[in-house]
Design a protein around this motif. Structure first.
Motif, PDB file in Angstrom:
ATOM      1  N   GLY A   1      -5.817   0.075 -12.719  1.00 15.20           N
ATOM      2  CA  GLY A   1      -4.780  -0.904 -12.378  1.00 15.20           C
ATOM      3  C   GLY A   1      -5.090  -2.284 -12.902  1.00 15.20           C
TER       4      GLY A   1
ATOM      5  N   GLY B   1       3.055   1.640  -5.746  1.00 20.64           N
ATOM      6  CA  GLY B   1       2.080   1.316  -6.778  1.00 20.64           C
ATOM      7  C   GLY B   1       1.744  -0.151  -6.874  1.00 20.64           C
TER       8      GLY B   1
ATOM      9  N   SER C   1      -6.070   4.444 -13.969  1.00 14.62           N
ATOM     10  CA  SER C   1      -6.934   4.591 -12.807  1.00 14.62           C
ATOM     11  C   SER C   1      -7.377   3.268 -12.218  1.00 14.62           C
ATOM     12  CB  SER C   1      -8.163   5.430 -13.191  1.00 14.62           C
ATOM     13  OG  SER C   1      -8.895   4.770 -14.216  1.00 14.62           O
TER      14      SER C   1
ATOM     15  N   HIS D   1       0.809  -1.217   0.000  1.00  8.73           N
ATOM     16  CA  HIS D   1       0.000   0.000   0.000  1.00  8.73           C
ATOM     17  C   HIS D   1       0.849   1.276   0.000  1.00  8.73           C
ATOM     18  CE1 HIS D   1       0.620  -0.681   4.404  1.00  8.73           C
ATOM     19  NE2 HIS D   1       0.731   0.637   4.412  1.00  8.73           N
TER      20      HIS D   1
ATOM     21  N   LEU E   1       0.517   4.093 -11.134  1.00  9.20           N
ATOM     22  CA  LEU E   1      -0.036   5.289 -10.500  1.00  9.20           C
ATOM     23  C   LEU E   1       0.421   6.562 -11.215  1.00  9.20           C
ATOM     24  CD1 LEU E   1       0.414   4.450  -6.709  1.00  9.20           C
ATOM     25  CD2 LEU E   1      -1.711   4.387  -8.034  1.00  9.20           C
TER      26      LEU E   1
ATOM     27  N   GLN F   1      -1.896  -1.215  -6.123  1.00  9.67           N
ATOM     28  CA  GLN F   1      -2.958  -0.998  -7.097  1.00  9.67           C
ATOM     29  C   GLN F   1      -3.093  -2.169  -8.079  1.00  9.67           C
ATOM     30  OE1 GLN F   1      -2.272   1.632 -10.360  1.00  9.67           O
ATOM     31  NE2 GLN F   1      -4.314   2.543 -10.255  1.00  9.67           N
TER      32      GLN F   1
END
Length: 412
Positions: A129, A80, A127, A77, A338, A83
């Protein structure tokens, strides 16, 4: 901390006598446990690479290891990876195989001869992932290769030979578009004049996919040597394959320089940074024309330091240089898919005791937005803001453990 493993019922340190035990466990498909946190089951898997057996953590489990453990990884977290894990990067814990969903093609018809988007960084891809951009693929492989990890013993030992070997090993066990990733990945071999012809023969074999058909594409990862104009187009020349330039037509060259103005500026500024002999890494899909030239299609650039650690800004480059000079142990965060506005941890220090410390490069005088506040509220690590000229959080001596427990009977 002495690295120890439980294999075939024995607790053994990471040394040469571990190899025969790993060979037997590999043949019998038995698990190996990391002993960095006694009482906590931390399974590892065994890979057979370069005639040796290598232990690797299960993807996504790195944050559960002790911070001083070689298998510790920054929590997803904070970077990236959070994601794309489970969506664009899917790990099979039973087989150890990783499936990668790519957001760019690896074959082209007439409609794809002139790509409409240089980098595939489309909002729908970024957006969600759900699929990896070219930069996302590069970051995932860099992360899997543990080229984001640093400890003082690595100083002076990372060369392109080491980087290439790590990337090739990282691709092993990955598949994309229902094919083994190594079949579609080309990472140039270190050039040696005395082995010139053998290297050319191996390169020709590695490029069989694009030699077979002009509609097939592969992905190249290499270091840019120079970008030069030539006969109405531009050529990107990579180190170790100077006789294999990648061509950009004028329209693509224009979009290339516009899209990667920041990365190119950082690369060009490296020469003026005292003691920094950095590099510029490229990842790109490419095809071969019938005339024998190679066309780039989707591209991503990544500036890296002399230690091959990626960075996004001059402040981050200085932070890495400071951590290396101070002989710190750390993991570099990567953005993957990201966008530039999404906050991530620049570094996670592994030598600050039982709890790792995430280093954030943000102006603390500016009000933090909601995404940054959520990141700073996350548990499992300490969070520190940092500015150039400030000291890094204090190092805590690595814990020393006593002698290894008395060996148990080897399991039948």
């Amino acid at each position: 901390m002495i690295q120890r493993y439980r294999v075939l019922g024995q607790v053994v340190p990471e040394e040469e006598r571990l190899q025969p035990l790993l060979a037997e466990a590999y043949a019998r498909k038995l698990p190996v446990l990391c002993e960095c946190r006694p009482g906590t089951e931390l399974p590892l898997y065994i890979a057979h690479r370069n005639e040796r057996y290598v232990l690797a953590r299960w993807p996504g489990s790195g944050a559960r290891h002790a911070t001083a453990c070689d298998h510790y990884e920054a929590p997803d977290h904070l970077t990236g990876m959070g994601q794309v894990r489970g969506s664009a990067v899917i790990d099979d814990e039973k087989s150890g195989e990783t499936s990668l969903k790519l957001g760019f093609p690896l074959s082209r018809g007439a409609a794809r001869l002139a790509p409409a988007a240089l980098t595939n960084d489309k909002p729908t891809v970024k957006s969600t992932g759900q699929k990896l951009t070219m930069r996302g693929l590069l970051h995932v492989l860099w992360d899997r290769a543990e080229l984001t990890h640093w400890h003082p013993k690595m100083a002076g030992k990372r060369s392109w030979f080491i980087v290439r070997r790590a990337l090739v090993e990282a691709a092993t066990g990955c598949k994309a578009k229902q094919e083994a990733l190594p079949h579609m990945l080309f990472v140039p071999e270190t050039f040696r004049l005395e082995d010139k012809e053998d290297i050319r023969a191996r390169r020709r074999a590695a490029l069989e996919r694009v030699y077979r058909s002009p509609d097939e594409m592969m992905v190249v990862i290499g270091e840019i040597k120079e970008i030069v104009p030539g006969h109405g187009a531009e050529r990107i020349v990579l180190r170790h394959v100077g006789d294999m330039p990648f061509v950009m037509n004028p329209d693509m060259a224009r979009r290339f320089h516009k899209r990667f103005a920041g990365e190119l500026a950082l690369w060009q500024a490296q020469d003026s940074v005292r003691g920094n002999d950095g590099h510029l890494v490229i990842a790109g899909s490419f095809a071969r024309r019938r005339q024998g030239t190679f066309d780039l299609v989707e591209v991503a650039l990544m500036p890296v330091t002399g230690e091959w650690m990626p960075y996004e800004t001059s402040d981050e480059r200085y932070l890495i240089a400071r951590a290396v000079a101070d002989k710190r142990r750390f993991v570099k965060g990567l953005r993957v898919n990201l966008d530039a506005e999404a906050p991530i941890a620049s570094l996670v220090l592994k030598d600050t005791g039982e709890q790792a410390t995430a280093i954030h490069i943000h102006d603390r005088d500016t009000e933090a937005g909601e995404p940054l506040e959520a990141l700073l509220a996350s548990e499992g690590v300490a969070h520190v803001f940092w500015k150039e000229g400030e000291a890094l959080p204090q190092r805590v001596a690595r814990p020393r453990r006593g002698p290894a427990p008395k060996q148990e009977q080897v399991l039948a």
